[in-house]
Design a protein around this motif. Structure first.
Motif, PDB file in Angstrom:
ATOM      1  N   CYS A  22      43.343  17.689 -14.594  1.00  0.00           N
ATOM      2  CA  CYS A  22      43.043  17.060 -13.552  1.00  0.00           C
ATOM      3  C   CYS A  22      41.907  16.005 -13.486  1.00  0.00           C
ATOM      4  O   CYS A  22      42.110  14.738 -13.250  1.00  0.00           O
ATOM      5  N   ARG A  42      48.221  12.466 -19.005  1.00  0.00           N
ATOM      6  CA  ARG A  42      47.103  12.387 -18.155  1.00  0.00           C
ATOM      7  C   ARG A  42      45.751  12.225 -18.946  1.00  0.00           C
ATOM      8  O   ARG A  42      45.122  13.250 -18.948  1.00  0.00           O
ATOM      9  N   LYS A  99      37.959  10.900  -9.583  1.00  0.00           N
ATOM     10  CA  LYS A  99      38.619  11.670  -8.629  1.00  0.00           C
ATOM     11  C   LYS A  99      38.481  11.149  -7.274  1.00  0.00           C
ATOM     12  O   LYS A  99      37.336  10.886  -6.840  1.00  0.00           O
ATOM     13  N   HIS A 136      50.016  19.532  -6.616  1.00  0.00           N
ATOM     14  CA  HIS A 136      48.728  18.988  -5.510  1.00  0.00           C
ATOM     15  C   HIS A 136      49.049  19.375  -4.127  1.00  0.00           C
ATOM     16  O   HIS A 136      48.284  19.489  -3.407  1.00  0.00           O
ATOM     17  N   ARG A 178      46.536  28.010  -7.779  1.00  0.00           N
ATOM     18  CA  ARG A 178      48.035  27.600  -7.448  1.00  0.00           C
ATOM     19  C   ARG A 178      48.842  28.671  -7.927  1.00  0.00           C
ATOM     20  O   ARG A 178      48.137  29.188  -9.067  1.00  0.00           O
ATOM     21  N   GLU A 206      49.295  19.382 -14.165  1.00  0.00           N
ATOM     22  CA  GLU A 206      47.992  19.404 -14.662  1.00  0.00           C
ATOM     23  C   GLU A 206      47.891  20.620 -15.710  1.00  0.00           C
ATOM     24  O   GLU A 206      48.304  21.847 -15.331  1.00  0.00           O
ATOM     25  N   ASP A 224      40.729  20.266 -10.326  1.00  0.00           N
ATOM     26  CA  ASP A 224      42.016  21.017  -9.856  1.00  0.00           C
ATOM     27  C   ASP A 224      42.302  22.108 -10.879  1.00  0.00           C
ATOM     28  O   ASP A 224      41.954  21.906 -12.060  1.00  0.00           O
TER      29      ASP A 224
END
Ligand code: PEP
Ligand code: MN
Length: 465
Positions: free
Chosen positions: A90, A129, A136, A372, A385, A414, A444
């Motif tokens: 993230c 990523r 952020k 997300h 999550r 992520e 995250d």
């Protein structure tokens, strides 16, 4: 201040543009300033300007030709002939630029890609990523702990994670450190993907050092055996397949910090067009995607492939706005929509958006970010999550595209190569009580290595493997 860099060329991208690319903003204002959400309040504008000047004179991180190549690969995704795998932290941090941390992420992504390629018999476009994911967007400007309120952490490019007034003060010199950390990361990524490390014959070696006893790891070993046997068989037949020795790999990040992104924009010698040279692909996030805002305007001015993250409140007319601003020629590969609707809403909200895009003649790629829209906080205060909910969003995304006859073009996730405990569930069954054990993310929650492999296998099944 430093002398401007000598003008010169690497590839066809100028090292230091003699004239700035025509971008709005402090370094070359040509337009009225547009609303720019989520920008840090740098305490000292002169210091900011000095860093921006340094970055404008610094060599580019990526080259226009590479960005064009990624656009071609994404065109195949848009046409339904390839699948995009995009992922990483993230938030990258300056403290995590060790060879182990970077190669762990790279190996995980290569493993996921090989699972998807093998199962779906479809090329997988690999995009990290990585090497730039240091800024952020945040939901709130401040954070309160035990009665103390401080500015929120905005990524290592802006301020420090530590909960002290000194660390949380925005420091523009961090943009220079972002450039340096990106350089370090990209250097290693380029060496590893072009050297023997990414050779498909290393498919077993990529798994070494990771937790070996998860169900996904066992399944991976079987698949790797199959690949080995296939390669040996081909070799015995005198067939040496092309393209197995190296991996084509690209880097991406959210184009959030406009000071940084504008400073690294360079004019491409061949076309005379501006490219963001901070990464191959840059995207605009859910919080900065207003169609008439500065971030979408920035994307409209660069020739890179670009992406927009869209949440459940996206209106069909917003999609038209993005198409007209970012992809007026409806060029496959130019624009990717990353849908992050949440598992509960993807089946309801996504169809109208895809339909609107198709009706408007879009050739955009559609990718699912199942992370997300599914974040929640546990009573212990951990953002997390659930693996099964993540999977359900991907499933819903595939169902929508199946129904509409469009291509479910990829996933954006992520993850980390480490054995962290940030997301719940998956093959290695992280429980809610495990969260405090290895909760290491700066922002995250990420899938750990075995959850990432597990996800790849499950998505491969959806792709028809
Ligand atoms: C992210 O990608 O880390 C992020 C903040 O996503 P989004 O813009 O979709 O909320
Ligand atoms: Mn995130």
């Amino acid at each position: 201040m430093k002398e401007p860099a000598q003008e010169g060329h690497i590839g066809s991208t100028r090292i230091a543009p003699p004239r700035p690319a025509p971008l709005p903003g402090p370094a070359g204002a040509v337009d009225a300033p547009l609303p720019a959400a989520q920008q840090p309040q740098w305490p000292d504008p002169a210091e900011r300007d000095a860093v921006v000047a340094e970055l404008r004179a610094a060599p580019q991180l990526v080259f226009a030709e590479e960005c064009d190549r990624l656009r071609e690969r994404l065109a195949a995704v848009a046409r339904g002939e390839a699948f995009l795998l995009q992922g990483g932290d993230c938030a990258e941090t300056f403290g995590q630029t060790s060879a182990d941390a970077i190669s762990g992420k790279l190996r995980t992504l290569l493993q996921m890609a090989v699972v998807l390629t093998y199962a779906a018999s479809m090329p997988v476009v690999k995009v990290g990523r990585m090497a730039g994911q240091y800024a952020k967007p945040r939901s709130r400007p401040t954070e309160t702990r035990d009665g103390v309120t401080l500015p929120v952490y905005r990524g290592d490019a802006v301020n420090g994670l530590e909960f002290t007034a000194a660390a949380r003060r925005p420091d523009p010199r961090r943009m220079r450190r972002m450039y340096d950390a990106s350089t370090t990361t990209l250097n290693l990524v380029r060496a590893l993907t072009q050297g023997g490390f990414a050779d498909l014959r290393q498919v077993h070696a990529w798994n070494r050092g990771f937790v070996a006893d998860s169900p996904a790891a066992g399944r991976y070993e079987e698949l790797a055996d199959g690949i080995d046997r296939t390669l040996l068989f081909m070799h015995a037949c005198g067939v040496e397949p092309n393209g197995v020795q190296t991996a084509e790999f690209f880097v991406s990040h959210e184009g959030l910090l406009l000071d940084y992104e504008r400073a690294l924009t360079r004019t491409d010698e061949r076309s005379g067009l501006p490219y963001a040279t901070s990464g191959h692909l840059v995207w605009v996030g859910e919080r900065t995607r207003r169609p008439d805002g500065a971030h979408i305007d920035f994307l409209s001015r660069i020739r890179n492939p670009v992406a927009v993250k869209i949440g459940p409140d996206t209106r069909p007319d917003d999609i038209l706005g993005y198409l007209d601003r970012l992809d007026p020629h409806r060029e496959p590969g130019r624009l990717t929509f990353v849908a992050r609707m949440g598992a509960e809403r993807v089946r309801d909200r996504l169809p109208a958006l895809v339909t609107k895009a198709v009706e408007a003649g879009a050739r955009a790629a559609w990718v699912c970010d199942p992370m997300h829209g599914n974040t929640y906080q546990t009573p212990s205060g951990h953002k997390t999550r659930r693996f099964d909910v993540i999977l359900d969003e991907v499933q819903g995304f595939f169902e929508v595209h199946q129904e509409l006859g469009t291509h479910a073009g990829g996933i954006h996730v992520e993850f980390t190569g480490n054995d962290v405990t940030e997301c719940i569930g998956g093959g290695s069954a992280v429980g809610v009580e495990d969260l405090p054990r290895r909760y290491e993310t700066a922002c995250d929650p990420r899938l750990n290595h075995s959850q990432s492999l597990d996800l790849a296998f499950r998505v491969a099944e959806m792709l028809g493997g």
